[in-house]
Scaffold this motif. Structure first.
Motif, PDB file in Angstrom:
ATOM      1  N   GLU A   1       0.838  -1.197   0.000  1.00 51.92           N
ATOM      2  CA  GLU A   1       0.000   0.000   0.000  1.00 51.92           C
ATOM      3  C   GLU A   1       0.871   1.244   0.000  1.00 51.92           C
ATOM      4  OE1 GLU A   1      -2.959   0.093   3.014  1.00 51.92           O
ATOM      5  OE2 GLU A   1      -3.641  -1.973   2.662  1.00 51.92           O
ATOM      6  N   LEU A   2       0.335   2.296  -0.609  1.00 51.35           N
ATOM      7  CA  LEU A   2       1.036   3.577  -0.638  1.00 51.35           C
ATOM      8  C   LEU A   2       1.309   4.085   0.767  1.00 51.35           C
ATOM      9  CD1 LEU A   2      -0.703   5.645  -3.484  1.00 51.35           C
ATOM     10  CD2 LEU A   2       1.668   4.825  -3.418  1.00 51.35           C
ATOM     11  N   ASN A   3       2.449   4.755   0.885  1.00 50.65           N
ATOM     12  CA  ASN A   3       2.863   5.437   2.108  1.00 50.65           C
ATOM     13  C   ASN A   3       3.215   4.485   3.262  1.00 50.65           C
ATOM     14  OD1 ASN A   3       0.229   7.528   1.155  1.00 50.65           O
ATOM     15  ND2 ASN A   3       2.385   8.045   0.872  1.00 50.65           N
ATOM     16  N   HIS A   4       3.099   3.169   3.021  1.00 52.10           N
ATOM     17  CA  HIS A   4       3.609   2.232   4.013  1.00 52.10           C
ATOM     18  C   HIS A   4       5.123   2.124   3.850  1.00 52.10           C
ATOM     19  CE1 HIS A   4      -0.056   0.181   5.782  1.00 52.10           C
ATOM     20  NE2 HIS A   4      -0.561   1.096   4.963  1.00 52.10           N
ATOM     21  N   ARG A   5       5.757   1.543   4.866  1.00 52.08           N
ATOM     22  CA  ARG A   5       7.220   1.504   4.856  1.00 52.08           C
ATOM     23  C   ARG A   5       7.752   0.074   4.903  1.00 52.08           C
ATOM     24  NH1 ARG A   5       9.786   6.346   5.757  1.00 52.08           N
ATOM     25  NH2 ARG A   5       8.373   8.102   6.104  1.00 52.08           N
ATOM     26  N   ILE A   6       8.899  -0.080   4.257  1.00 56.60           N
ATOM     27  CA  ILE A   6       9.640  -1.338   4.301  1.00 56.60           C
ATOM     28  C   ILE A   6      11.028  -0.994   4.827  1.00 56.60           C
ATOM     29  CG2 ILE A   6      10.603  -3.238   2.960  1.00 56.60           C
ATOM     30  CD1 ILE A   6       8.362  -2.822   0.937  1.00 56.60           C
ATOM     31  N   ASP A   7      11.323  -1.458   6.058  1.00 53.48           N
ATOM     32  CA  ASP A   7      12.580  -1.078   6.711  1.00 53.48           C
ATOM     33  C   ASP A   7      12.759   0.443   6.699  1.00 53.48           C
ATOM     34  OD1 ASP A   7      13.134  -3.653   7.301  1.00 53.48           O
ATOM     35  OD2 ASP A   7      14.863  -3.860   5.989  1.00 53.48           O
ATOM     36  N   ASP A   8      11.695   1.154   7.006  1.00 52.24           N
ATOM     37  CA  ASP A   8      11.690   2.620   7.125  1.00 52.24           C
ATOM     38  C   ASP A   8      11.846   3.336   5.789  1.00 52.24           C
ATOM     39  OD1 ASP A   8      11.318   2.612   9.881  1.00 52.24           O
ATOM     40  OD2 ASP A   8      13.479   2.359  10.238  1.00 52.24           O
ATOM     41  N   ALA A   9      11.804   2.605   4.661  1.00 51.16           N
ATOM     42  CA  ALA A   9      11.807   3.248   3.341  1.00 51.16           C
ATOM     43  C   ALA A   9      10.366   3.293   2.843  1.00 51.16           C
ATOM     44  CB  ALA A   9      12.687   2.478   2.379  1.00 51.16           C
ATOM     45  N   GLU A  10       9.902   4.470   2.452  1.00 48.52           N
ATOM     46  CA  GLU A  10       8.491   4.658   2.112  1.00 48.52           C
ATOM     47  C   GLU A  10       8.176   4.190   0.684  1.00 48.52           C
ATOM     48  OE1 GLU A  10       5.141   8.267   2.028  1.00 48.52           O
ATOM     49  OE2 GLU A  10       7.278   8.694   2.351  1.00 48.52           O
ATOM     50  N   ILE A  11       6.998   3.593   0.526  1.00 50.43           N
ATOM     51  CA  ILE A  11       6.464   3.263  -0.798  1.00 50.43           C
ATOM     52  C   ILE A  11       5.694   4.480  -1.294  1.00 50.43           C
ATOM     53  CG2 ILE A  11       4.972   1.718  -2.130  1.00 50.43           C
ATOM     54  CD1 ILE A  11       5.330  -0.363   0.116  1.00 50.43           C
ATOM     55  N   VAL A  12       6.189   5.141  -2.347  1.00 55.39           N
ATOM     56  CA  VAL A  12       5.566   6.398  -2.794  1.00 55.39           C
ATOM     57  C   VAL A  12       4.763   6.234  -4.089  1.00 55.39           C
ATOM     58  CG1 VAL A  12       7.364   7.786  -1.707  1.00 55.39           C
ATOM     59  CG2 VAL A  12       7.621   7.096  -4.106  1.00 55.39           C
ATOM     60  N   GLY A  13       4.906   5.107  -4.803  1.00 61.88           N
ATOM     61  CA  GLY A  13       4.162   4.972  -6.052  1.00 61.88           C
ATOM     62  C   GLY A  13       4.203   3.560  -6.600  1.00 61.88           C
ATOM     63  N   PHE A  14       3.352   3.346  -7.619  1.00 62.07           N
ATOM     64  CA  PHE A  14       3.305   2.065  -8.323  1.00 62.07           C
ATOM     65  C   PHE A  14       3.335   2.315  -9.820  1.00 62.07           C
ATOM     66  CE2 PHE A  14       1.181   1.153  -4.271  1.00 62.07           C
ATOM     67  CZ  PHE A  14       1.918   0.049  -3.840  1.00 62.07           C
ATOM     68  N   ILE A  15       4.039   1.450 -10.536  1.00 66.67           N
ATOM     69  CA  ILE A  15       4.140   1.547 -11.992  1.00 66.67           C
ATOM     70  C   ILE A  15       3.589   0.268 -12.610  1.00 66.67           C
ATOM     71  CG2 ILE A  15       6.165   3.055 -11.937  1.00 66.67           C
ATOM     72  CD1 ILE A  15       7.881   0.537 -12.516  1.00 66.67           C
ATOM     73  N   PRO A  16       3.283   0.263 -13.918  1.00 61.61           N
ATOM     74  CA  PRO A  16       2.842  -0.973 -14.572  1.00 61.61           C
ATOM     75  C   PRO A  16       3.967  -2.010 -14.567  1.00 61.61           C
ATOM     76  CG  PRO A  16       2.386   0.968 -15.928  1.00 61.61           C
ATOM     77  CD  PRO A  16       3.285   1.414 -14.832  1.00 61.61           C
ATOM     78  N   ASP A  17       3.621  -3.219 -14.960  1.00 64.34           N
ATOM     79  CA  ASP A  17       4.615  -4.300 -15.025  1.00 64.34           C
ATOM     80  C   ASP A  17       5.451  -4.160 -16.293  1.00 64.34           C
ATOM     81  OD1 ASP A  17       3.937  -5.562 -12.638  1.00 64.34           O
ATOM     82  OD2 ASP A  17       2.320  -6.696 -13.579  1.00 64.34           O
ATOM     83  N   ILE A  18       6.476  -3.346 -16.214  1.00 66.92           N
ATOM     84  CA  ILE A  18       7.371  -3.172 -17.365  1.00 66.92           C
ATOM     85  C   ILE A  18       8.270  -4.402 -17.505  1.00 66.92           C
ATOM     86  CG2 ILE A  18       7.375  -0.675 -17.021  1.00 66.92           C
ATOM     87  CD1 ILE A  18      10.256  -0.994 -15.936  1.00 66.92           C
ATOM     88  N   LYS A  19       8.802  -4.618 -18.709  1.00 61.03           N
ATOM     89  CA  LYS A  19       9.704  -5.749 -18.937  1.00 61.03           C
ATOM     90  C   LYS A  19      11.123  -5.320 -18.574  1.00 61.03           C
ATOM     91  CE  LYS A  19       9.540  -9.154 -19.892  1.00 61.03           C
ATOM     92  NZ  LYS A  19       9.485 -10.249 -18.888  1.00 61.03           N
ATOM     93  N   PHE A  20      11.428  -5.426 -17.286  1.00 59.26           N
ATOM     94  CA  PHE A  20      12.754  -5.010 -16.816  1.00 59.26           C
ATOM     95  C   PHE A  20      13.782  -6.127 -16.980  1.00 59.26           C
ATOM     96  CE2 PHE A  20      10.725  -7.102 -13.294  1.00 59.26           C
ATOM     97  CZ  PHE A  20      11.742  -7.760 -12.633  1.00 59.26           C
ATOM     98  N   ALA A  21      13.309  -7.376 -17.156  1.00 57.26           N
ATOM     99  CA  ALA A  21      14.208  -8.517 -17.407  1.00 57.26           C
ATOM    100  C   ALA A  21      13.870  -9.097 -18.778  1.00 57.26           C
ATOM    101  CB  ALA A  21      14.047  -9.555 -16.304  1.00 57.26           C
ATOM    102  N   SER A  22      14.364 -10.287 -19.069  1.00 55.97           N
ATOM    103  CA  SER A  22      14.169 -10.859 -20.408  1.00 55.97           C
ATOM    104  C   SER A  22      12.803 -11.525 -20.517  1.00 55.97           C
ATOM    105  CB  SER A  22      15.266 -11.879 -20.714  1.00 55.97           C
ATOM    106  OG  SER A  22      14.954 -13.135 -20.158  1.00 55.97           O
TER     107      SER A  22
END
Length: 782
Positions: free
Chosen positions: A561-582
């Motif tokens: 969810e937005l604005n929640h944190r993972i190890d004190d690092a904030e989640i600020v946005g979501f992007i589509p599933d881009i092809k970042f790998a092969s």
């Protein structure tokens, strides 16, 4: 033997075209067989050149949901090494760090600079893998700043001088000393011929959440590994206070050679092939030889009308059927052996042609003595099998019938030849269909939308000097009016199967995702849209722990969810599933991440330069090179357009596709040559029938239709047979890719039309000659 050579010489003079086509066809088929089997041997024996490979395993993690990953945390690895007395040695390597090492060497007071591959491993790596040491000791990685280099690199750097104790000077005051030189590993090996560097002794030694290491073990004994026992022992040694639930997970032990074919494991960067591709190449190799052998038989049979009188004259003069058949069989064997010798010359020429770039191995005959011997035996066998039927057939007619000027065409012989021609048609159609889908898959991987704008994009690696002068570098780039934007990142997008894997806690559960650190301008420069929340801001660098932008896959898998944190690092946005790998791998949870002030990694490895639409791309590329050179003239930066990154990612598939297409064309051409041989036979046998039909008023078109009808009917039946065979082969091959091209019906139709066109051209030329011949010439013997 003298009589056999005499008969063969006579046959060559009298039937030049047929014998030339035989020798050329057979030599090409044997050369193709040798080259293809070299590639098959390369992949089939991958990693089997490493001493003791049968005892070496990579350890992967299988999560409760079935997802597998090839990276494990260092504390996990240490527990694995202690879990069983059968584990003789264990080691780890870091596939995400190392890369290319830039260093200088002092040669008589002059510094020469080099850029070579390197990898960080634990000192025990040489206990798991056998290093054949030619200078120094294999245990030098236990000594501070000592490294191992391959013999080829030592000769490149120092020539005939010893490399031992020579220094590699890095930027700053860092210095590595060469403590050992090892004999190069084979090209078909997972182990790279690079600089091996010992990782820091305490690196992540107590960090359970840093999943960055490939883990290898060597087992003692010859019994198969008992994975259940190893897993049970491992679980028993897990700390009770460990905040990771491993009750539903397990360890997977993959023997070293099997890594070459394993495609369902995340973060697996070992070189890949597929057993389906090897099977296809293996089949093509033998199919080409079989087609050439069938052609050999067809041309020998096609010579029957011209040779039959001479053969039966010898019968009248006292020659036995057995003696004549052995003589004809010996001719066939000699022709096949001659073609084999010519094929060796062709392979030598191929090794110096562009075809050599289509294969992974070195095309050198001296490296494959067993294959060369096996091909020689195959050539003799081909001569025997191809010569048996024609030798029997040509000598089967009674002398009295033949000497009167006519002979028969047995229904059984005709049926056999139609079956052979059908076999060639089916093979040609299947190969053309398979080659078509391989081409489409390669196009699909290169042309499918990636979720970001790859056009008009220049990428370059950068070093520490560029990082320290990043503002100056960016400003100088923008001095060229065609530069629209510049961004920096730790990794090169879409250049690998997977990237850095992070394990973190979120809402009380452990989550796994691939993390790609970038600078705040990255999403904008790459044209990546944010579907919810916001993108990165320049101020995110000033936060204490940085910020994340996750993809949709991560959000759906872990309920992020937005604005929640993972190890004190904030989640600020979501992007589509881009092809970042092969396209070979499934879509995985991933995050772009901007480092905060308290994070350990702030340097980038790559710069992305966006060029404005309509600007001169060549001039922009040259400008980037000039700016890099002005800041660090000694470093060999790799500046290129982004399309080159994708081409390199799918280089293996492109090579195999080109190789299969090439040899498919060879098989098709050989098939058409076989059809041509049978057409010659048919037209010679039906000369009198053709002459009579012309005398009775048949037109050339009617005669052409009559002569072509049989082949067109045969081709139609073969087309129906080829479709399911090709479909099965294509579907199995496409299983190597998570994202794949659809099975288009029109590919089958185009393949059929292509073979039809080639067939019509082949048979119509000879049929037209028969149809337009003077009927007097064919009837005057009656």
């Amino acid at each position: 033997m003298k009589q056999i050579v005499k008969n063969l010489t006579h046959a060559f003079r009298r039937f030049k075209m047929a014998n030339v086509l035989n020798i050329v066809g057979l030599s090409i088929s044997f050369a193709s067989f040798i080259v293809i089997m070299m590639q098959v041997s390369y992949d089939y024996n991958f990693d089997k050149g490493i001493k003791g490979y049968e005892h070496i395993y990579r350890v992967d993690i299988v999560h409760g949901g079935g997802q597998k990953q090839a990276v494990i945390s260092r504390p996990f690895a240490e527990l694995i090494f202690k879990s069983s007395p059968r584990i003789e040695a264990g080691a780890i390597s870091n596939p995400f760090f190392g890369g290319e090492l830039f260093f200088g060497i002092d040669k008589a007071g002059v510094i020469s600079y080099y850029k070579e591959k390197s990898i960080f491993v634990s000192p025990s790596f040489t206990n798991v893998f056998h290093f054949d040491i030619v200078e120094g000791e294999k245990d030098v990685l236990n000594e501070p700043d000592k490294v191992l280099v391959p013999k080829s690199m030592a000769e490149k750097l120092f020539g005939s001088e010893t490399a031992l104790d020579r220094q590699l000077k890095l930027s700053g005051k860092n210095i590595y000393t060469i403590g050992g030189v090892y004999r190069d590993f084979p090209r078909n090996s997972s182990l790279q011929n690079c600089i091996y560097i010992a990782m820091p002794e305490n690196e992540n030694v107590n960090n359970w959440g840093n999943w960055n290491y490939n883990v290898y073990i060597r087992l003692n004994g010859n019994n198969p590994v008992d994975t259940t026992l190893l897993n049970d022992n491992f679980r028993k040694n897990l700390p009770e206070d460990l905040n990771i639930d491993f009750s539903k997970g397990s360890l997977q032990f993959t023997q070293l050679p099997d890594l070459h074919y394993t495609t369902d494991v995340l973060y697996d960067n070992s070189p890949k092939s597929s057993r389906q591709t090897i099977a296809v190449l293996f089949a093509i190799a033998f199919v080409i030889v079989i087609i050439a052998a069938v052609n050999f038989m067809n041309f020998s049979v096609a010579q029957t009308p011209m040779r039959i009188k001479g053969i039966n004259t010898q019968k009248v003069l006292g020659a036995t059927d057995t003696g004549l058949r052995l003589s004809l069989l010996a001719e066939a064997i000699l022709i096949s052996v001659l073609a084999y010798l010519l094929s060796l010359a062709l392979v030598f020429l191929v090794s110096r042609s562009p075809v050599a770039d289509m294969v992974d191995m070195d095309i050198a005959l001296r490296s494959y003595p067993v294959l060369i011997g096996m091909t020689a035996a195959l050539a003799i066998l081909t001569g025997i099998l191809s010569g048996l039927y024609p030798a029997y057939y040509i000598t089967s007619f009674p002398p009295a019938v033949v000497l009167k000027g006519s002979f028969g065409l047995s229904p059984k012989g005709r049926k056999l030849r139609n079956m052979l021609i059908g076999f060639q048609f089916v093979i040609s159609l299947v190969l053309m269909m398979v080659a078509g889908f391989m081409y489409l898959q390669n196009r699909f991987m290169q042309d499918s939308p990636l979720g970001y704008d790859k056009d008009a994009l220049i990428v370059t690696d950068i070093n520490n000097n560029i990082n320290q002068s990043r503002d100056v570098f960016t400003e100088e780039l923008h001095s060229f009016s065609g530069i629209e934007g510049v961004a920096y990142a730790q990794f090169l997008l879409s250049s690998s199967e997977q990237y850095m894997g992070w394990g973190r806690e979120y809402r009380g559960k452990n989550i796994q995702y691939q993390c790609l650190p970038v600078d705040p301008d990255f999403l904008e420069v790459m044209g990546i849209d944010v579907v919810e929340g916001r993108g990165f801001r320049e101020s995110d660098k000033d936060t204490e722990n940085g910020v994340y932008v996750f993809n949709e896959k991560a959000r759906s898998d872990y309920d992020l969810e937005l604005n929640h944190r993972i190890d004190d690092a904030e989640i600020v946005g979501f992007i589509p599933d881009i092809k970042f790998a092969s396209f070979r791998t499934e879509m995985a949870p991933m995050a772009f991440y901007v480092w905060g002030t308290q994070n350990w990694g702030r340097s980038a490895n790559y710069a992305y330069v966006r060029v404005k639409a309509g600007s001169n791309l060549g001039a922009a590329l040259q400008h980037v090179k000039e700016v890099l050179d002005s800041i660090d003239p000694d470093y060999p930066f790799h500046v290129r357009f982004y399309d080159e990154v994708l081409n390199q990612l799918y280089e293996k598939e492109q090579k195999i596709s080109a190789l299969i297409t090439l040899f498919s064309l060879i098989a098709i051409i050989l098939s058409m040559v076989g059809v041509f041989g049978l057409v010659i036979f048919e037209s010679e046998y039906r000369r009198k029938e053709t002459g009579i039909r012309k005398v009775l008023g048949s037109s050339v078109g009617e005669i052409l239709a009559l002569l072509n009808k049989t082949y067109l009917i045969t081709l139609s039946v073969c087309f129906v047979i080829a479709i399911p065979i090709a479909s099965f082969a294509v579907i199995k091959w496409l299983e190597n890719f998570v994202f794949r091209t659809p099975i288009y019906w029109w590919v089958f139709v185009l393949a059929g039309l292509a073979v039809l066109l080639i067939t019509l051209v082949t048979i119509s030329w000879q049929s037209w000659r028969a149809a337009t011949a003077n009927p007097v010439d064919s009837l005057k013997t009656e």
